[in-house]
Write a protein that holds these residues in place. Structure first.
Motif, PDB file in Angstrom:
ATOM      1  N   THR A 213       0.871  -1.187   0.000  1.00 55.36           N
ATOM      2  CA  THR A 213       0.000   0.000   0.000  1.00 55.36           C
ATOM      3  C   THR A 213       0.900   1.228   0.000  1.00 55.36           C
ATOM      4  N   ALA A 214       0.424   2.292  -0.634  1.00 55.40           N
ATOM      5  CA  ALA A 214       1.199   3.544  -0.600  1.00 55.40           C
ATOM      6  C   ALA A 214       1.315   3.991   0.846  1.00 55.40           C
ATOM      7  N   GLN A 215       2.422   4.652   1.173  1.00 57.35           N
ATOM      8  CA  GLN A 215       2.571   5.069   2.577  1.00 57.35           C
ATOM      9  C   GLN A 215       3.261   6.410   2.742  1.00 57.35           C
ATOM     10  N   ARG A 216       2.953   7.068   3.871  1.00 57.20           N
ATOM     11  CA  ARG A 216       3.609   8.324   4.240  1.00 57.20           C
ATOM     12  C   ARG A 216       4.971   7.994   4.859  1.00 57.20           C
ATOM     13  N   LEU A 217       5.959   8.854   4.632  1.00 58.51           N
ATOM     14  CA  LEU A 217       7.293   8.685   5.227  1.00 58.51           C
ATOM     15  C   LEU A 217       7.342   9.544   6.496  1.00 58.51           C
ATOM     16  N   LEU A 218       6.817   8.990   7.575  1.00 60.29           N
ATOM     17  CA  LEU A 218       6.577   9.792   8.780  1.00 60.29           C
ATOM     18  C   LEU A 218       7.873  10.267   9.441  1.00 60.29           C
ATOM     19  N   GLU A 219       8.921   9.410   9.401  1.00 63.91           N
ATOM     20  CA  GLU A 219      10.174   9.823  10.040  1.00 63.91           C
ATOM     21  C   GLU A 219      10.785  11.001   9.270  1.00 63.91           C
ATOM     22  N   LEU A 220      10.718  10.919   7.949  1.00 62.66           N
ATOM     23  CA  LEU A 220      11.229  12.031   7.135  1.00 62.66           C
ATOM     24  C   LEU A 220      10.413  13.300   7.401  1.00 62.66           C
ATOM     25  N   GLU A 221       9.111  13.151   7.493  1.00 62.01           N
ATOM     26  CA  GLU A 221       8.252  14.319   7.755  1.00 62.01           C
ATOM     27  C   GLU A 221       8.668  14.989   9.074  1.00 62.01           C
ATOM     28  N   ARG A 222       8.948  14.153  10.095  1.00 60.90           N
ATOM     29  CA  ARG A 222       9.368  14.710  11.404  1.00 60.90           C
ATOM     30  C   ARG A 222      10.702  15.425  11.269  1.00 60.90           C
ATOM     31  N   ASP A 223      11.646  14.791  10.529  1.00 64.67           N
ATOM     32  CA  ASP A 223      12.987  15.380  10.408  1.00 64.67           C
ATOM     33  C   ASP A 223      12.971  16.694   9.624  1.00 64.67           C
ATOM     34  N   LEU A 224      12.022  16.841   8.716  1.00 56.69           N
ATOM     35  CA  LEU A 224      11.979  18.070   7.903  1.00 56.69           C
ATOM     36  C   LEU A 224      11.270  19.215   8.623  1.00 56.69           C
ATOM     37  N   THR A 225      10.344  18.882   9.501  1.00 61.23           N
ATOM     38  CA  THR A 225       9.561  19.936  10.174  1.00 61.23           C
ATOM     39  C   THR A 225      10.484  20.813  11.020  1.00 61.23           C
ATOM     40  N   GLY A 226      10.370  22.124  10.825  1.00 61.48           N
ATOM     41  CA  GLY A 226      11.198  23.066  11.585  1.00 61.48           C
ATOM     42  C   GLY A 226      12.496  23.423  10.875  1.00 61.48           C
ATOM     43  N   GLN A 227      12.836  22.685   9.814  1.00 62.51           N
ATOM     44  CA  GLN A 227      14.069  23.000   9.065  1.00 62.51           C
ATOM     45  C   GLN A 227      13.854  24.260   8.227  1.00 62.51           C
ATOM     46  N   SER A 228      14.988  24.905   7.892  1.00 66.24           N
ATOM     47  CA  SER A 228      14.915  26.104   7.076  1.00 66.24           C
ATOM     48  C   SER A 228      14.382  25.754   5.677  1.00 66.24           C
ATOM     49  N   LEU A 229      13.445  26.579   5.179  1.00 64.19           N
ATOM     50  CA  LEU A 229      12.861  26.337   3.851  1.00 64.19           C
ATOM     51  C   LEU A 229      13.826  26.852   2.786  1.00 64.19           C
ATOM     52  N   GLY A 230      14.928  26.133   2.616  1.00 65.50           N
ATOM     53  CA  GLY A 230      15.935  26.601   1.651  1.00 65.50           C
ATOM     54  C   GLY A 230      16.465  25.453   0.832  1.00 65.50           C
ATOM     55  N   ARG A 231      17.429  25.788  -0.008  1.00 58.94           N
ATOM     56  CA  ARG A 231      17.953  24.834  -0.992  1.00 58.94           C
ATOM     57  C   ARG A 231      18.434  23.519  -0.373  1.00 58.94           C
ATOM     58  N   GLY A 232      18.943  23.560   0.856  1.00 60.81           N
ATOM     59  CA  GLY A 232      19.539  22.347   1.434  1.00 60.81           C
ATOM     60  C   GLY A 232      18.518  21.309   1.905  1.00 60.81           C
TER      61      GLY A 232
END
Ligand code: FAD
Length: 278
Positions: A213-232
């Protein structure tokens, strides 16, 4: 027997007596192969309540028998961009004019293009039967390869999308062996919201065709939240973020290729979301 009800009540009453639901028929008929249709077939494509898109202050409701071409051309909030892009990738225009959103979800193919963009919208499905209506999150509705929690007497009457992140850009990327009329080798839907201070307020990423089944990448979502919205941002995506996927080897691609391609697609999807923020 072939029935063509025009109201949801007629349709659910007919289904309570037994039978199979037919919408666009673009999965139904190929699945039969050379076998003839047996039993009662209930064609729901004329049921008024199942067609069209309705807006409320806090949600959007898409009727189950709404064809992909209507979704592709509808005026919808920005967070639906991934869904509209997926709608344009389901087969070709002739297929999109017949094929419906509920058919895609009820058929529950691991490669169903509609699922990842609806997962990042936290979509829910409404299931109507002669005994009432119940609602389930889409993530709980599809439980395996061609397996759902739909009871035999239920019609998927609508897809309900809460409007929590309506202005956030979303992206759908599909990889196939050619550009058009192709079943996905891997696909990614992503949505990024700005917290107002240049950081990621919410990140939602879903991958299809790389597990039952298609799935959300929850750990990645957590790691990205709060990061700077920039090229990196996309360089933060690591192979370990894909650990929950279980791609298979098949005629379309090897498991190793799918994993590799998915890493690239996720990074590209995040880059494209950032571009769309600017
Ligand atoms: C040439 C071709 C290319 C295709 N390309 C793609 C593609 O690129 N991507 C992709 O994702 N799919 C693709 N498909 C598959 C198909 O078009 C989609 O999955 C489509 O959305 C199915 O919708 P439908 O209305 O035709 O469903 P149907 O074939 O009518 O039904 C499919 C299943 O869902 C059930 N069902 C349908 N509607 C309901 C309802 N409202 N409530 C309960 N059960 C229901 C039926 O009983 C059946 O089991 C392709 C198909 C063809 C023939």
């Amino acid at each position: 027997m072939f029935l063509r009800p025009t109201t949801l009540r007629e349709a659910t009453q007919a289904l309570a007596e037994g039978g199979q639901v037919l919408a666009g028929g673009t999965d139904f008929f190929p699945a039969l192969g050379t076998r003839p249709v047996t039993g009662t077939v209930i064609d729901v494509s004329l049921v008024g309540e199942l067609r069209g898109i309705d807006f409320a202050s806090d949600h959007v409701r898409i009727g189950g028998a709404t064809p992909w071409s209507k979704i592709a051309t509808a005026t919808l909030p920005r967070c639906f961009d991934a869904l509209r892009a997926a709608a344009r990738e389901v087969g070709a225009v002739q297929v999109q004019n017949r094929a419906t959103i509920a058919g895609n979800l009820c058929n529950a193919s691991p490669a169903a293009d509609g699922v990842p963009p609806l997962l990042i919208l936290d979509a829910e499905v409404e299931l109507a039967s002669s005994s009432g209506v119940r609602r389930l999150p889409l993530k709980d509705f599809i439980v395996g390869n061609r397996k759902t929690r739909r009871r035999a007497d239920e019609i998927l009457s609508s897809v309900v999308v809460p409007l929590s992140l309506q202005d956030a850009p979303s992206i759908f990327l599909k990889l196939g062996a050619r550009r058009y009329l192709v079943i996905s080798i891997a696909m990614v839907a992503a949505l990024l919201s700005d917290d107002g201070n240049g950081r990621v307020g919410a990140a939602r990423i879903a991958v299809g065709a790389c597990s039952a089944t298609a799935q959300r990448l929850l750990e990645l979502e957590r790691d990205l939240t709060g990061q700077s919205l920039g090229r990196g941002l996309s360089s933060l995506v690591r192979n370990s973020h894909l650990a929950s996927l279980a791609p298979i080897d098949d005629v379309r691609a090897t498991a190793a290729y799918r994993r590799d391609a998915t890493l690239t697609l996720v990074r590209r999807a995040l880059d494209a979301c950032l571009e769309a923020q600017l």
